[in-house]
Design an enzyme around this catalytic site. Sequence first.
Site, PDB file in Angstrom:
ATOM      1  N   SER A 178       0.851  -1.203   0.000  1.00  0.00           N
ATOM      2  CA  SER A 178       0.000   0.000   0.000  1.00  0.00           C
ATOM      3  C   SER A 178       0.876   1.239   0.000  1.00  0.00           C
ATOM      4  CB  SER A 178      -0.864   0.017   1.267  1.00  0.00           C
ATOM      5  OG  SER A 178      -0.037   0.311   2.390  1.00  0.00           O
ATOM      6  N   ASP A 179       0.342   2.321  -0.544  1.00  0.00           N
ATOM      7  CA  ASP A 179       1.010   3.572  -0.266  1.00  0.00           C
ATOM      8  C   ASP A 179       0.768   3.846   1.219  1.00  0.00           C
ATOM      9  OD1 ASP A 179       1.392   6.660  -2.165  1.00  0.00           O
ATOM     10  OD2 ASP A 179       2.295   5.981  -0.289  1.00  0.00           O
ATOM     11  N   TRP A 180       1.559   4.719   1.755  1.00  0.00           N
ATOM     12  CA  TRP A 180       1.523   4.925   3.214  1.00  0.00           C
ATOM     13  C   TRP A 180       0.201   5.588   3.616  1.00  0.00           C
ATOM     14  CZ3 TRP A 180       5.202   2.352   1.493  1.00  0.00           C
ATOM     15  CH2 TRP A 180       6.205   1.821   2.289  1.00  0.00           C
ATOM     16  N   ASN A 181      -0.582   4.839   4.405  1.00  0.00           N
ATOM     17  CA  ASN A 181      -1.922   5.284   4.782  1.00  0.00           C
ATOM     18  C   ASN A 181      -2.880   5.267   3.605  1.00  0.00           C
ATOM     19  OD1 ASN A 181      -3.629   5.916   6.870  1.00  0.00           O
ATOM     20  ND2 ASN A 181      -3.525   8.128   6.476  1.00  0.00           N
ATOM     21  N   GLY A 182      -2.582   4.378   2.653  1.00  0.00           N
ATOM     22  CA  GLY A 182      -3.460   4.249   1.482  1.00  0.00           C
ATOM     23  C   GLY A 182      -4.462   3.118   1.617  1.00  0.00           C
TER      24      GLY A 182
END
Length: 725
Positions: free
Chosen positions: A271-275
């Site tokens: 995932s993208d960070w906090n995605g």
Amino acid sequence: MKSLTDLRTGAVAVAAALALAGSARAADAGRPPYLDPAQPVEARVDDLLGRLTLDEKIALVHGDSKFTVAAIPRLGIPRRWLSDGPHGVREDVGPDTFKPANRTDDFATYLPVAVALASTWNPDAARAYGNVIGEEARRRGKDIMLGPGVNIQRTPLNGRTFEYLGEDPFLASRMAVSYIKAVQSHDVSSCVKHFACNSQETERNTVDVQMDERTLHEIYLPAFKAAVQEAGVWCVMGAYNRFRGQQCCENDYLLNQVLKTQWGFKGVVISDWNGTHNGTQAVLGGLDLEMGTAKPYADYYLARQFKEGIEKGAYPMSVLDDKVRRNLRVMFALHFLESRPEGSLNTAAHQETAQRVAEEGMVLLKNAGGALPLDAGAITSIAVIGENAVRLQAHGGGSTEMKALHEITPLEGLIRHSGGRINFTYSQGYGKEAGVAAADRAVRAAKAADVALVVAGLNHERTFDCEGADRNSLDLPYGQDELIRRVAQANPRTVVVLVSGSPVRMGAWLDQVPAVLQAWYAGCEGGRALARVLFGDVNPSGKLPCTFPKKLADSPAYALGAYPGKGGIEPYTEGLLVGYRWFDTKGIEPLFPFGHGLSYTSFAYSDLRLVAGTDSKGPVVTVEFKLTNTGSRAGAEVAQVYVHQAKPSLQRPLRELKGFRKVALKPGERQAVSIPLAREAFAFYDAEKAAWVAEKDDFEIAIGSSSRDLRLRGNFSLPVAATWK
Ligand code: GLC
């Protein structure tokens, strides 16, 4: 809260376990297959998977700090370290924050930004670039490097344009494949990003991108597909945005159907960070490693709640096992349990690569009357003007920021190069805090000098070339337009150098300035590279990887009012007509076209032959021509091949880049160039058939120095149609 020391202590425990296992291995021939590098990767994966408890499996599919995934000491599995970014190994942050860890051993080589690398149009440069990243990642103990970014430039104002490889899928694909292969040759995984259609920073976490299937497959997916199928990239990062209503990090269509099923991707979706936003969708939508969620690690969607879902039968164990297999597969591919290359950091060789890429990536946009190169022997004074002549750029821009061991600024590079022979005056001229007096002083300095050099452009502050926000306009900030006009009036020998990562407007002064050089953010050796280009030690050979429009309204996403979208929906109504595809098809004159870049010498194209043939998949054609250096300096030309279909059954852009070759030539030298075009060069994506189609038709094949400077044209009739998945 873990400290970085804790994280590293964990590594010590793992090393001890490995050593025990190793000594046990030496003593016990029956070592477990997962510890035996002679075993096939899948056998090692199966064996290790069978030894993991449920808790251990869960621990492998989510982060346990900002940039790490937990070790499994019991089985000798080390902690995994991830790191930004596309331009080099980012300083350590955290462990539980993006704030710097303030280490003293994490300075690294700050490479030119990705758009500068793309401007080299040289896959060999991308390979050298990737080797630096791979070697420095190894030395810094990083297993997964979060780059390259390959999102196609749909709008020139995207805050992250500088981090990507331009507006054309073919160019982005060629450069990304070389970059990734090189990084991964050092037992470090690349992580191609951001999958997919992450083309703006405005509302980046929520914007719902809508587009037709053909546009998706012809424009926004090819660089990712090449990364997977040609480069064998081991990790793919999901994007922040939504696609057709679903977050990209949990998107069944993109991740399960396209990436994993259609393309056969066997690695890890990160995932993208906090995605990550929804537990069930993350579990079932194809996410394999959750990072950066704004929750305590135990509360991540793929942590406790995933375990509880397995235990109560909401999800079959097979769903978790597939995620774990993928993570283990990447570990074994990186020889995670064996000795790995030591790598190297901040070496002279890495700095040489940074310099060479910077030199090759600079684009000579204008050079009237041979204003450049500057004759160091005939010049006694140069007025250097502009905040960007002295501004350090490395530590900015968001996640690509670098803690550079050094960064040679334009002014320093010029002074070093002249060795005291030239008197340089410096005036800020413009800048965030500069006032009118700064401008007046600069104009006076320009008037008094032999040459005026305005180092203009943008910087990595928010709303310029920076992650998290898009630019508000195409204009140069801080009153630069007026300053450049005044300087040019004061001194006709004015040269403008643009230090920026995305197109800017130049209409206010371009006619009054004899020479303009696009230098980009050129990395730690940028100032040295700039001086060598300006004084002619190096002949510029860069070509624009993106169109520079005369005004914003000329570019598609604005012309159609499609950007930045309304009500959270971003319709890509321009469809295939991105960048030069739009300008050429609509007959709009750009300021500088895609593929444009001048040289201090000149090149002639001749003797075009289109040689029809076949390969295992069907008809092909080899484009053969001669390239001659007709000037007095050695140089390199990027010959570009564009294809136009005469009577397509579906609307197609006027022409599309399908081949290129960078050729170095001595003065007077002539070289035969041969560029093969396979069926893919003639095909479009037919959404109804969900397949690629190359139609039996006539195709114009044009070869040139830019998309608008076509020197040779030939006609090729594709003898038979072909359709393939
Ligand atoms: C950022 C970026 C991504 C980066 C990640 C970790 O928000 O979108 O490119 O790799 O978070 O810093």
